[in-house]
Design an enzyme around this catalytic site. Sequence first.
Site, PDB file in Angstrom:
ATOM      1  N   THR A 136       0.825  -1.208   0.000  1.00  0.00           N
ATOM      2  CA  THR A 136       0.000   0.000   0.000  1.00  0.00           C
ATOM      3  C   THR A 136       0.859   1.258   0.000  1.00  0.00           C
ATOM      4  OG1 THR A 136      -1.436   1.287   1.466  1.00  0.00           O
ATOM      5  CG2 THR A 136      -0.102  -0.363   2.510  1.00  0.00           C
ATOM      6  N   ASP A 137       0.284   2.357  -0.484  1.00  0.00           N
ATOM      7  CA  ASP A 137       0.993   3.642  -0.414  1.00  0.00           C
ATOM      8  C   ASP A 137       1.002   4.201   1.012  1.00  0.00           C
ATOM      9  OD1 ASP A 137      -1.686   4.352  -0.204  1.00  0.00           O
ATOM     10  OD2 ASP A 137      -1.630   5.902  -1.759  1.00  0.00           O
ATOM     11  N   GLU A 138       0.212   3.576   1.911  1.00  0.00           N
ATOM     12  CA  GLU A 138       0.130   4.116   3.276  1.00  0.00           C
ATOM     13  C   GLU A 138       1.452   3.972   4.033  1.00  0.00           C
ATOM     14  OE1 GLU A 138      -3.567   3.206   5.299  1.00  0.00           O
ATOM     15  OE2 GLU A 138      -4.616   2.964   3.398  1.00  0.00           O
ATOM     16  N   TYR A 163      -1.853  -0.625  10.951  1.00  0.00           N
ATOM     17  CA  TYR A 163      -1.960  -1.293   9.647  1.00  0.00           C
ATOM     18  C   TYR A 163      -0.761  -0.953   8.765  1.00  0.00           C
ATOM     19  CZ  TYR A 163      -3.258  -1.778   4.702  1.00  0.00           C
ATOM     20  OH  TYR A 163      -3.245  -2.063   3.357  1.00  0.00           O
ATOM     21  N   LYS A 167       2.317  -3.275   7.294  1.00  0.00           N
ATOM     22  CA  LYS A 167       2.604  -3.436   5.866  1.00  0.00           C
ATOM     23  C   LYS A 167       4.043  -2.987   5.568  1.00  0.00           C
ATOM     24  CE  LYS A 167       0.278  -4.682   2.955  1.00  0.00           C
ATOM     25  NZ  LYS A 167      -0.079  -6.038   2.431  1.00  0.00           N
TER      26      LYS A 167
HETATM   27  P1  NAD Z   1      -9.374  -7.750   2.119  1.00  0.00           P
HETATM   28  O1  NAD Z   1      -9.389  -7.489   3.588  1.00  0.00           O
HETATM   29  O2  NAD Z   1     -10.587  -7.515   1.316  1.00  0.00           O
HETATM   30  O3  NAD Z   1      -8.957  -9.277   1.858  1.00  0.00           O
HETATM   31  C1  NAD Z   1      -7.934  -9.908   2.588  1.00  0.00           C
HETATM   32  C2  NAD Z   1      -8.020 -11.411   2.294  1.00  0.00           C
HETATM   33  O4  NAD Z   1      -6.958 -12.062   3.009  1.00  0.00           O
HETATM   34  C3  NAD Z   1      -9.330 -12.047   2.789  1.00  0.00           C
HETATM   35  O5  NAD Z   1      -9.821 -12.945   1.826  1.00  0.00           O
HETATM   36  C4  NAD Z   1      -8.914 -12.780   4.054  1.00  0.00           C
HETATM   37  O6  NAD Z   1      -9.710 -13.936   4.332  1.00  0.00           O
HETATM   38  C5  NAD Z   1      -7.479 -13.164   3.726  1.00  0.00           C
HETATM   39  N1  NAD Z   1      -6.668 -13.352   4.937  1.00  0.00           N
HETATM   40  C6  NAD Z   1      -6.584 -12.508   6.001  1.00  0.00           C
HETATM   41  N2  NAD Z   1      -5.756 -13.035   6.919  1.00  0.00           N
HETATM   42  C7  NAD Z   1      -5.303 -14.209   6.410  1.00  0.00           C
HETATM   43  C8  NAD Z   1      -4.408 -15.206   6.874  1.00  0.00           C
HETATM   44  N3  NAD Z   1      -3.810 -15.096   8.070  1.00  0.00           N
HETATM   45  N4  NAD Z   1      -4.154 -16.277   6.087  1.00  0.00           N
HETATM   46  C9  NAD Z   1      -4.747 -16.403   4.871  1.00  0.00           C
HETATM   47  N5  NAD Z   1      -5.625 -15.502   4.386  1.00  0.00           N
HETATM   48  C10 NAD Z   1      -5.887 -14.412   5.142  1.00  0.00           C
HETATM   49  O7  NAD Z   1      -8.130  -6.930   1.568  1.00  0.00           O
HETATM   50  P2  NAD Z   1      -7.946  -6.198   0.161  1.00  0.00           P
HETATM   51  O8  NAD Z   1      -8.512  -4.859   0.249  1.00  0.00           O
HETATM   52  O9  NAD Z   1      -8.339  -7.120  -0.897  1.00  0.00           O
HETATM   53  O10 NAD Z   1      -6.349  -6.038   0.161  1.00  0.00           O
HETATM   54  C11 NAD Z   1      -5.511  -7.054  -0.388  1.00  0.00           C
HETATM   55  C12 NAD Z   1      -4.063  -6.618  -0.264  1.00  0.00           C
HETATM   56  O11 NAD Z   1      -3.867  -5.398  -0.968  1.00  0.00           O
HETATM   57  C13 NAD Z   1      -3.608  -6.363   1.157  1.00  0.00           C
HETATM   58  O12 NAD Z   1      -2.300  -6.852   1.289  1.00  0.00           O
HETATM   59  C14 NAD Z   1      -3.646  -4.846   1.283  1.00  0.00           C
HETATM   60  O13 NAD Z   1      -2.697  -4.400   2.220  1.00  0.00           O
HETATM   61  C15 NAD Z   1      -3.297  -4.428  -0.111  1.00  0.00           C
HETATM   62  N6  NAD Z   1      -3.824  -3.127  -0.542  1.00  0.00           N
HETATM   63  C16 NAD Z   1      -5.147  -2.834  -0.406  1.00  0.00           C
HETATM   64  C17 NAD Z   1      -5.639  -1.608  -0.877  1.00  0.00           C
HETATM   65  C18 NAD Z   1      -7.098  -1.268  -0.796  1.00  0.00           C
HETATM   66  O14 NAD Z   1      -7.487  -0.147  -1.147  1.00  0.00           O
HETATM   67  N7  NAD Z   1      -7.979  -2.167  -0.399  1.00  0.00           N
HETATM   68  C19 NAD Z   1      -4.760  -0.689  -1.455  1.00  0.00           C
HETATM   69  C20 NAD Z   1      -3.408  -1.022  -1.582  1.00  0.00           C
HETATM   70  C21 NAD Z   1      -2.951  -2.245  -1.133  1.00  0.00           C
HETATM   71  P1  TYD Z   2     -10.858   3.581   4.211  1.00  0.00           P
HETATM   72  O1  TYD Z   2     -11.802   3.147   3.140  1.00  0.00           O
HETATM   73  O2  TYD Z   2     -10.959   2.943   5.554  1.00  0.00           O
HETATM   74  O3  TYD Z   2      -9.397   3.453   3.601  1.00  0.00           O
HETATM   75  P2  TYD Z   2      -7.966   3.984   4.214  1.00  0.00           P
HETATM   76  O4  TYD Z   2      -8.146   4.402   5.604  1.00  0.00           O
HETATM   77  O5  TYD Z   2      -7.111   2.766   4.108  1.00  0.00           O
HETATM   78  O6  TYD Z   2      -7.535   5.085   3.310  1.00  0.00           O
HETATM   79  O7  TYD Z   2     -11.056   5.140   4.412  1.00  0.00           O
HETATM   80  C1  TYD Z   2     -10.917   6.057   3.329  1.00  0.00           C
HETATM   81  C2  TYD Z   2     -11.048   7.447   3.888  1.00  0.00           C
HETATM   82  O8  TYD Z   2     -12.410   7.627   4.338  1.00  0.00           O
HETATM   83  C3  TYD Z   2     -10.185   7.726   5.110  1.00  0.00           C
HETATM   84  O9  TYD Z   2      -9.702   9.050   5.057  1.00  0.00           O
HETATM   85  C4  TYD Z   2     -11.111   7.544   6.294  1.00  0.00           C
HETATM   86  C5  TYD Z   2     -12.457   7.979   5.732  1.00  0.00           C
HETATM   87  N1  TYD Z   2     -13.649   7.322   6.316  1.00  0.00           N
HETATM   88  C6  TYD Z   2     -14.734   8.076   6.753  1.00  0.00           C
HETATM   89  O10 TYD Z   2     -14.727   9.324   6.687  1.00  0.00           O
HETATM   90  N2  TYD Z   2     -15.829   7.425   7.255  1.00  0.00           N
HETATM   91  C7  TYD Z   2     -15.896   6.071   7.357  1.00  0.00           C
HETATM   92  O11 TYD Z   2     -16.923   5.540   7.865  1.00  0.00           O
HETATM   93  C8  TYD Z   2     -14.786   5.301   6.889  1.00  0.00           C
HETATM   94  C9  TYD Z   2     -14.791   3.802   6.969  1.00  0.00           C
HETATM   95  C10 TYD Z   2     -13.678   5.961   6.364  1.00  0.00           C
END
Ligand code: NAD
Ligand code: TYD
Length: 361
Positions: A136-138, A163, A167
Amino acid sequence: MRTYLVTGGAGFIGSNYIHYMFKKYDNEIRIINVDALTYAGNLENLKDIEDRDNYTFVKANICDRDAINKIFEENDIDRVVHFAAESHVDRSIVNPEIFVQTNVLGTATMLNAAKKAWELPDGTFKEGKKFLHVSTDEVYGSLDDDPTAFFYETTPYSPHSPYSASKASSDMLVKAYMDTYKFPANITNCSNNYGPYQFPEKLIPLIINNALAGKTLPVYGDGKNVRDWLYVEDHAKAIDMVQEKGRLFETYNVGGHNEKQNIEIVKTIIDVLKDELDDSDPRKANLSYDLIKYVEDRKGHDRRYAIAPDKIKSEIGWEPETMFKEGIRKTIKWYFDHMDWMANVTSGDYEKYYEKMYKNK
Ligand code: NAD
Ligand code: TYD
Protein backbone atom coordinates in the site's frame (compact mmCIF):
# COMPACT_ATOMS: atom_id res chain seq x y z
CA MET A 1 1.23 -24.32 -17.85
CA ARG A 2 2.26 -21.62 -15.39
CA THR A 3 0.97 -22.09 -11.83
CA TYR A 4 0.08 -19.09 -9.66
CA LEU A 5 -0.24 -19.24 -5.90
CA VAL A 6 -2.51 -16.37 -4.88
CA THR A 7 -2.90 -15.61 -1.18
CA GLY A 8 -5.99 -13.78 0.04
CA GLY A 9 -7.83 -14.48 -3.20
CA ALA A 10 -11.21 -14.55 -1.48
CA GLY A 11 -10.89 -10.90 -0.46
CA PHE A 12 -11.65 -7.74 -2.39
CA ILE A 13 -8.59 -7.20 -4.59
CA GLY A 14 -7.58 -10.87 -4.69
CA SER A 15 -10.93 -12.00 -6.08
CA ASN A 16 -10.92 -9.22 -8.67
CA TYR A 17 -7.38 -10.22 -9.63
CA ILE A 18 -8.38 -13.89 -10.06
CA HIS A 19 -11.31 -12.85 -12.25
CA TYR A 20 -9.01 -10.62 -14.28
CA MET A 21 -6.42 -13.37 -14.75
CA PHE A 22 -8.93 -15.99 -15.93
CA LYS A 23 -10.50 -13.46 -18.26
CA LYS A 24 -7.08 -12.70 -19.73
CA TYR A 25 -5.36 -16.11 -19.72
CA ASP A 26 -8.33 -18.50 -19.55
CA ASN A 27 -6.87 -22.05 -19.63
CA GLU A 28 -3.25 -21.00 -20.12
CA ILE A 29 -2.65 -20.70 -16.38
CA ARG A 30 -3.52 -22.50 -13.18
CA ILE A 31 -4.40 -20.66 -9.97
CA ILE A 32 -4.24 -21.98 -6.42
CA ASN A 33 -5.99 -19.63 -4.04
CA VAL A 34 -4.93 -19.85 -0.40
CA ASP A 35 -7.15 -18.01 2.02
CA ALA A 36 -8.01 -18.39 5.70
CA LEU A 37 -11.51 -16.98 5.08
CA THR A 38 -11.46 -14.38 7.82
CA TYR A 39 -14.44 -12.00 8.07
CA ALA A 40 -13.05 -10.34 4.90
CA GLY A 41 -12.75 -13.50 2.81
CA ASN A 42 -15.82 -14.68 0.98
CA LEU A 43 -15.98 -17.60 -1.43
CA GLU A 44 -19.14 -16.11 -2.89
CA ASN A 45 -16.77 -13.66 -4.64
CA LEU A 46 -15.45 -16.57 -6.71
CA LYS A 47 -18.61 -18.58 -7.30
CA ASP A 48 -18.48 -18.19 -11.06
CA ILE A 49 -14.99 -19.65 -11.38
CA GLU A 50 -14.92 -22.25 -8.60
CA ASP A 51 -15.68 -25.18 -10.94
CA ARG A 52 -12.85 -24.49 -13.35
CA ASP A 53 -10.37 -27.37 -13.71
CA ASN A 54 -7.50 -24.91 -13.55
CA TYR A 55 -8.58 -23.36 -10.21
CA THR A 56 -8.09 -24.78 -6.71
CA PHE A 57 -9.05 -23.31 -3.37
CA VAL A 58 -7.09 -24.20 -0.23
CA LYS A 59 -8.35 -22.98 3.13
CA ALA A 60 -5.20 -22.22 5.09
CA ASN A 61 -3.66 -19.53 7.23
CA ILE A 62 -0.53 -17.95 5.77
CA CYS A 63 1.04 -18.18 9.24
CA ASP A 64 0.69 -21.98 9.15
CA ARG A 65 4.16 -22.98 8.01
CA ASP A 66 3.36 -26.66 7.46
CA ALA A 67 0.26 -25.96 5.40
CA ILE A 68 2.08 -23.44 3.20
CA ASN A 69 5.16 -25.65 2.72
CA LYS A 70 2.86 -28.54 1.77
CA ILE A 71 1.32 -26.47 -1.04
CA PHE A 72 4.78 -25.72 -2.43
CA GLU A 73 5.82 -29.37 -2.09
CA GLU A 74 2.75 -30.68 -3.88
CA ASN A 75 2.72 -28.10 -6.67
CA ASP A 76 5.39 -26.57 -8.89
CA ILE A 77 4.53 -22.97 -8.13
CA ASP A 78 5.87 -20.44 -10.66
CA ARG A 79 4.41 -17.22 -9.36
CA VAL A 80 3.26 -16.05 -5.95
CA VAL A 81 0.94 -13.07 -5.73
CA HIS A 82 0.65 -12.22 -2.07
CA PHE A 83 -2.49 -10.29 -1.13
CA ALA A 84 -3.48 -11.94 2.17
CA ALA A 85 -3.48 -9.38 4.95
CA GLU A 86 -5.53 -7.68 7.59
CA SER A 87 -6.43 -4.57 5.65
CA HIS A 88 -8.59 -2.15 7.60
CA VAL A 89 -6.98 0.82 9.39
CA ASP A 90 -9.83 1.27 11.92
CA ARG A 91 -9.59 -2.36 13.02
CA SER A 92 -5.80 -2.01 13.36
CA ILE A 93 -6.31 0.86 15.79
CA VAL A 94 -8.53 -1.33 17.99
CA ASN A 95 -6.59 -4.59 17.66
CA PRO A 96 -3.05 -4.16 16.30
CA GLU A 97 -1.67 -7.60 17.17
CA ILE A 98 -3.47 -9.60 14.51
CA PHE A 99 -2.01 -7.16 11.97
CA VAL A 100 1.50 -8.02 13.09
CA GLN A 101 0.69 -11.72 13.03
CA THR A 102 -0.87 -11.89 9.59
CA ASN A 103 0.91 -9.10 7.78
CA VAL A 104 4.41 -9.53 9.18
CA LEU A 105 4.69 -13.15 10.31
CA GLY A 106 2.42 -14.38 7.52
CA THR A 107 4.61 -12.66 4.93
CA ALA A 108 7.71 -14.18 6.54
CA THR A 109 6.12 -17.62 6.26
CA MET A 110 5.28 -17.07 2.59
CA LEU A 111 8.81 -15.83 1.82
CA ASN A 112 10.44 -18.77 3.60
CA ALA A 113 8.23 -21.33 1.89
CA ALA A 114 8.90 -19.85 -1.56
CA LYS A 115 12.64 -19.58 -0.88
CA LYS A 116 12.78 -23.20 0.29
CA ALA A 117 10.94 -24.42 -2.80
CA TRP A 118 12.75 -22.27 -5.34
CA GLU A 119 16.37 -22.12 -4.10
CA LEU A 120 19.00 -24.23 -5.89
CA PRO A 121 21.98 -25.83 -4.08
CA ASP A 122 24.25 -22.98 -5.24
CA GLY A 123 22.02 -20.36 -3.63
CA THR A 124 20.53 -19.07 -6.88
CA PHE A 125 16.88 -19.51 -7.73
CA LYS A 126 15.10 -21.64 -10.31
CA GLU A 127 14.52 -19.86 -13.60
CA GLY A 128 11.32 -17.85 -13.99
CA LYS A 129 10.09 -17.99 -10.39
CA LYS A 130 8.67 -14.72 -9.06
CA PHE A 131 7.06 -13.44 -5.87
CA LEU A 132 4.93 -10.31 -5.96
CA HIS A 133 4.20 -8.63 -2.66
CA VAL A 134 1.09 -6.46 -2.82
CA SER A 135 1.41 -3.43 -0.58
CA THR A 136 0.00 0.00 0.00
CA ASP A 137 0.99 3.64 -0.41
CA GLU A 138 0.13 4.12 3.28
CA VAL A 139 3.68 2.96 4.15
CA TYR A 140 4.92 6.38 2.98
CA GLY A 141 2.95 8.21 5.67
CA SER A 142 0.94 11.32 5.00
CA LEU A 143 1.26 14.26 2.61
CA ASP A 144 0.07 17.76 3.37
CA ASP A 145 -2.29 19.66 1.10
CA ASP A 146 0.48 20.89 -1.27
CA PRO A 147 -0.85 19.58 -4.60
CA THR A 148 2.64 19.25 -6.10
CA ALA A 149 3.78 16.72 -3.45
CA PHE A 150 3.49 13.00 -4.29
CA PHE A 151 4.70 9.63 -3.08
CA TYR A 152 7.53 8.21 -5.18
CA GLU A 153 9.29 4.85 -4.88
CA THR A 154 12.14 6.77 -3.25
CA THR A 155 9.95 8.43 -0.60
CA PRO A 156 11.16 7.29 2.84
CA TYR A 157 8.80 5.01 4.75
CA SER A 158 6.92 6.73 7.55
CA PRO A 159 3.89 4.65 8.49
CA HIS A 160 1.52 5.94 11.16
CA SER A 161 -1.27 3.43 11.75
CA PRO A 162 -0.69 -0.10 13.06
CA TYR A 163 -1.96 -1.29 9.65
CA SER A 164 0.56 0.72 7.64
CA ALA A 165 3.34 -0.10 10.13
CA SER A 166 2.66 -3.80 9.66
CA LYS A 167 2.60 -3.44 5.87
CA ALA A 168 5.85 -1.41 6.00
CA SER A 169 7.43 -4.19 8.07
CA SER A 170 6.33 -6.79 5.55
CA ASP A 171 7.74 -4.69 2.69
CA MET A 172 11.04 -4.45 4.57
CA LEU A 173 11.16 -8.22 4.93
CA VAL A 174 10.65 -8.65 1.19
CA LYS A 175 13.39 -6.07 0.55
CA ALA A 176 15.69 -7.94 2.95
CA TYR A 177 15.10 -11.21 1.07
CA MET A 178 15.85 -9.50 -2.23
CA ASP A 179 19.01 -7.83 -0.88
CA THR A 180 20.31 -10.79 1.09
CA TYR A 181 19.42 -13.79 -1.06
CA LYS A 182 18.64 -12.14 -4.43
CA PHE A 183 15.21 -13.64 -3.90
CA PRO A 184 13.21 -13.00 -7.11
CA ALA A 185 10.53 -10.57 -6.03
CA ASN A 186 8.79 -7.28 -6.67
CA ILE A 187 6.78 -4.98 -4.44
CA THR A 188 3.84 -2.88 -5.58
CA ASN A 189 2.56 -0.02 -3.43
CA CYS A 190 -0.92 0.91 -4.51
CA SER A 191 -3.32 3.69 -3.59
CA ASN A 192 -6.93 3.18 -2.40
CA ASN A 193 -8.91 0.74 -4.53
CA TYR A 194 -12.64 0.72 -5.19
CA GLY A 195 -14.94 -1.59 -7.12
CA PRO A 196 -17.00 -4.78 -6.76
CA TYR A 197 -16.60 -7.17 -3.79
CA GLN A 198 -15.16 -4.62 -1.34
CA PHE A 199 -16.16 -5.31 2.24
CA PRO A 200 -18.46 -2.52 3.48
CA GLU A 201 -16.20 -1.47 6.36
CA LYS A 202 -14.28 0.64 3.78
CA LEU A 203 -15.51 4.10 2.86
CA ILE A 204 -17.13 3.59 -0.56
CA PRO A 205 -19.18 0.40 0.03
CA LEU A 206 -20.03 1.56 3.57
CA ILE A 207 -21.50 4.79 2.25
CA ILE A 208 -23.39 3.00 -0.54
CA ASN A 209 -24.81 0.49 1.94
CA ASN A 210 -25.82 3.13 4.50
CA ALA A 211 -27.31 5.45 1.86
CA LEU A 212 -29.50 2.67 0.49
CA ALA A 213 -30.62 1.82 4.02
CA GLY A 214 -31.41 5.48 4.80
CA LYS A 215 -28.78 5.47 7.55
CA THR A 216 -26.46 8.36 8.44
CA LEU A 217 -23.25 8.66 6.45
CA PRO A 218 -20.31 8.98 8.87
CA VAL A 219 -17.57 11.33 7.67
CA TYR A 220 -14.47 11.45 9.86
CA GLY A 221 -13.14 14.84 11.00
CA ASP A 222 -13.60 17.68 8.50
CA GLY A 223 -14.11 15.32 5.53
CA LYS A 224 -11.18 16.90 3.72
CA ASN A 225 -8.74 14.02 3.95
CA VAL A 226 -7.62 13.04 0.48
CA ARG A 227 -7.25 9.57 -1.03
CA ASP A 228 -6.08 8.70 -4.57
CA TRP A 229 -8.74 6.26 -5.84
CA LEU A 230 -8.01 3.50 -8.35
CA TYR A 231 -10.51 1.14 -9.94
CA VAL A 232 -9.66 -2.37 -8.77
CA GLU A 233 -9.43 -3.91 -12.24
CA ASP A 234 -6.75 -1.37 -13.15
CA HIS A 235 -4.82 -2.55 -10.09
CA ALA A 236 -5.20 -6.20 -11.16
CA LYS A 237 -3.80 -5.28 -14.57
CA ALA A 238 -0.87 -3.43 -12.98
CA ILE A 239 0.03 -6.48 -10.88
CA ASP A 240 0.02 -8.72 -13.92
CA MET A 241 2.09 -6.24 -15.93
CA VAL A 242 4.66 -5.86 -13.15
CA GLN A 243 5.11 -9.64 -13.05
CA GLU A 244 5.39 -9.79 -16.83
CA LYS A 245 7.46 -6.72 -17.58
CA GLY A 246 8.87 -5.34 -14.33
CA ARG A 247 12.52 -5.52 -13.43
CA LEU A 248 13.13 -7.98 -10.62
CA PHE A 249 13.89 -6.52 -7.18
CA GLU A 250 12.12 -3.25 -8.04
CA THR A 251 9.26 -1.49 -6.32
CA TYR A 252 6.48 0.04 -8.41
CA ASN A 253 3.95 2.56 -7.14
CA VAL A 254 0.47 2.11 -8.56
CA GLY A 255 -2.03 4.96 -8.54
CA GLY A 256 -3.72 7.31 -10.79
CA HIS A 257 -3.79 11.06 -10.17
CA ASN A 258 -7.33 10.69 -8.97
CA GLU A 259 -7.32 12.56 -5.70
CA LYS A 260 -10.62 13.19 -3.98
CA GLN A 261 -11.57 14.55 -0.60
CA ASN A 262 -13.72 12.10 1.37
CA ILE A 263 -16.64 14.51 1.40
CA GLU A 264 -16.57 14.70 -2.41
CA ILE A 265 -16.77 10.89 -2.56
CA VAL A 266 -19.75 10.81 -0.21
CA LYS A 267 -21.60 13.50 -2.15
CA THR A 268 -20.85 11.80 -5.48
CA ILE A 269 -22.31 8.53 -4.18
CA ILE A 270 -25.49 10.30 -3.10
CA ASP A 271 -25.76 12.04 -6.50
CA VAL A 272 -25.22 8.86 -8.51
CA LEU A 273 -27.64 6.86 -6.37
CA LYS A 274 -30.33 9.52 -6.84
CA ASP A 275 -29.73 9.32 -10.54
CA GLU A 276 -29.92 5.54 -10.67
CA LEU A 277 -32.93 4.96 -8.41
CA ASP A 278 -36.43 5.11 -9.87
CA ASP A 279 -38.64 7.89 -8.50
CA SER A 280 -40.99 5.20 -7.21
CA ASP A 281 -38.21 3.51 -5.22
CA PRO A 282 -38.79 4.24 -1.49
CA ARG A 283 -35.02 4.32 -0.92
CA LYS A 284 -34.84 7.52 -2.97
CA ALA A 285 -37.15 9.51 -0.72
CA ASN A 286 -34.66 9.94 2.15
CA LEU A 287 -31.58 10.25 0.03
CA SER A 288 -29.98 13.65 0.49
CA TYR A 289 -26.87 15.39 1.78
CA ASP A 290 -28.76 15.66 5.10
CA LEU A 291 -27.71 12.07 5.80
CA ILE A 292 -24.07 13.20 6.06
CA LYS A 293 -22.86 13.26 9.64
CA TYR A 294 -19.45 14.61 10.58
CA VAL A 295 -18.18 12.32 13.33
CA GLU A 296 -15.15 12.11 15.59
CA ASP A 297 -11.94 11.86 13.58
CA ARG A 298 -9.95 8.64 13.23
CA LYS A 299 -6.96 8.58 15.59
CA GLY A 300 -3.76 9.58 13.74
CA HIS A 301 -5.77 10.08 10.55
CA ASP A 302 -3.40 10.49 7.57
CA ARG A 303 -4.27 13.68 5.71
CA ARG A 304 -3.47 12.94 2.12
CA TYR A 305 -2.19 10.09 -0.05
CA ALA A 306 -1.18 10.71 -3.66
CA ILE A 307 0.90 8.59 -5.99
CA ALA A 308 2.99 9.74 -8.92
CA PRO A 309 2.86 6.64 -11.14
CA ASP A 310 5.75 7.82 -13.34
CA LYS A 311 7.96 4.74 -12.96
CA ILE A 312 5.32 2.13 -13.76
CA LYS A 313 4.21 4.22 -16.72
CA SER A 314 7.63 4.80 -18.23
CA GLU A 315 9.12 1.33 -17.54
CA ILE A 316 6.11 -0.90 -17.99
CA GLY A 317 3.56 1.15 -19.89
CA TRP A 318 0.82 0.82 -17.28
CA GLU A 319 -1.65 3.65 -16.79
CA PRO A 320 -5.03 3.72 -15.06
CA GLU A 321 -7.77 3.28 -17.63
CA THR A 322 -11.00 3.72 -15.73
CA MET A 323 -12.06 7.30 -15.20
CA PHE A 324 -13.52 7.88 -11.74
CA LYS A 325 -16.88 8.99 -13.14
CA GLU A 326 -17.23 5.71 -14.98
CA GLY A 327 -15.70 3.55 -12.24
CA ILE A 328 -17.90 4.87 -9.45
CA ARG A 329 -21.03 4.35 -11.57
CA LYS A 330 -19.98 0.79 -12.40
CA THR A 331 -19.25 0.16 -8.72
CA ILE A 332 -22.56 1.54 -7.48
CA LYS A 333 -24.41 -0.42 -10.14
CA TRP A 334 -22.60 -3.58 -9.06
CA TYR A 335 -23.71 -3.13 -5.43
CA PHE A 336 -27.22 -2.39 -6.66
CA ASP A 337 -27.29 -5.62 -8.65
CA HIS A 338 -25.79 -7.61 -5.78
CA MET A 339 -27.89 -6.56 -2.81
CA ASP A 340 -27.96 -10.22 -1.72
CA TRP A 341 -24.13 -10.19 -1.54
CA MET A 342 -24.29 -7.07 0.62
CA ALA A 343 -27.02 -8.59 2.81
CA ASN A 344 -24.94 -11.73 3.33
CA VAL A 345 -21.72 -9.96 4.27
CA THR A 346 -23.42 -7.41 6.51
CA SER A 347 -25.38 -9.91 8.56
CA GLY A 348 -24.05 -11.36 11.81
CA ASP A 349 -20.56 -10.25 12.70
CA TYR A 350 -20.67 -7.12 10.56
CA GLU A 351 -23.66 -5.80 12.50
CA LYS A 352 -21.76 -6.24 15.76
CA TYR A 353 -18.70 -4.55 14.22
CA TYR A 354 -20.74 -1.57 13.05
CA GLU A 355 -22.46 -1.16 16.43
CA LYS A 356 -19.11 -1.20 18.22
CA MET A 357 -17.15 1.05 15.85
CA TYR A 358 -19.79 3.71 15.30
CA LYS A 359 -21.68 3.68 18.62
CA ASN A 360 -20.20 6.95 19.85
CA LYS A 361 -20.13 8.57 16.43
P1 NAD B 1 -9.37 -7.75 2.12
O1 NAD B 1 -9.39 -7.49 3.59
O2 NAD B 1 -10.59 -7.52 1.32
O3 NAD B 1 -8.96 -9.28 1.86
C1 NAD B 1 -7.93 -9.91 2.59
C2 NAD B 1 -8.02 -11.41 2.29
O4 NAD B 1 -6.96 -12.06 3.01
C3 NAD B 1 -9.33 -12.05 2.79
O5 NAD B 1 -9.82 -12.94 1.83
C4 NAD B 1 -8.91 -12.78 4.05
O6 NAD B 1 -9.71 -13.94 4.33
C5 NAD B 1 -7.48 -13.16 3.73
N1 NAD B 1 -6.67 -13.35 4.94
C6 NAD B 1 -6.58 -12.51 6.00
N2 NAD B 1 -5.76 -13.04 6.92
C7 NAD B 1 -5.30 -14.21 6.41
C8 NAD B 1 -4.41 -15.21 6.87
N3 NAD B 1 -3.81 -15.10 8.07
N4 NAD B 1 -4.15 -16.28 6.09
C9 NAD B 1 -4.75 -16.40 4.87
N5 NAD B 1 -5.62 -15.50 4.39
C10 NAD B 1 -5.89 -14.41 5.14
O7 NAD B 1 -8.13 -6.93 1.57
P2 NAD B 1 -7.95 -6.20 0.16
O8 NAD B 1 -8.51 -4.86 0.25
O9 NAD B 1 -8.34 -7.12 -0.90
O10 NAD B 1 -6.35 -6.04 0.16
C11 NAD B 1 -5.51 -7.05 -0.39
C12 NAD B 1 -4.06 -6.62 -0.26
O11 NAD B 1 -3.87 -5.40 -0.97
C13 NAD B 1 -3.61 -6.36 1.16
O12 NAD B 1 -2.30 -6.85 1.29
C14 NAD B 1 -3.65 -4.85 1.28
O13 NAD B 1 -2.70 -4.40 2.22
C15 NAD B 1 -3.30 -4.43 -0.11
N6 NAD B 1 -3.82 -3.13 -0.54
C16 NAD B 1 -5.15 -2.83 -0.41
C17 NAD B 1 -5.64 -1.61 -0.88
C18 NAD B 1 -7.10 -1.27 -0.80
O14 NAD B 1 -7.49 -0.15 -1.15
N7 NAD B 1 -7.98 -2.17 -0.40
C19 NAD B 1 -4.76 -0.69 -1.46
C20 NAD B 1 -3.41 -1.02 -1.58
C21 NAD B 1 -2.95 -2.24 -1.13
P1 TYD C 1 -10.86 3.58 4.21
O1 TYD C 1 -11.80 3.15 3.14
O2 TYD C 1 -10.96 2.94 5.55
O3 TYD C 1 -9.40 3.45 3.60
P2 TYD C 1 -7.97 3.98 4.21
O4 TYD C 1 -8.15 4.40 5.60
O5 TYD C 1 -7.11 2.77 4.11
O6 TYD C 1 -7.53 5.08 3.31
O7 TYD C 1 -11.06 5.14 4.41
C1 TYD C 1 -10.92 6.06 3.33
C2 TYD C 1 -11.05 7.45 3.89
O8 TYD C 1 -12.41 7.63 4.34
C3 TYD C 1 -10.18 7.73 5.11
O9 TYD C 1 -9.70 9.05 5.06
C4 TYD C 1 -11.11 7.54 6.29
C5 TYD C 1 -12.46 7.98 5.73
N1 TYD C 1 -13.65 7.32 6.32
C6 TYD C 1 -14.73 8.08 6.75
O10 TYD C 1 -14.73 9.32 6.69
N2 TYD C 1 -15.83 7.43 7.25
C7 TYD C 1 -15.90 6.07 7.36
O11 TYD C 1 -16.92 5.54 7.86
C8 TYD C 1 -14.79 5.30 6.89
C9 TYD C 1 -14.79 3.80 6.97
C10 TYD C 1 -13.68 5.96 6.36
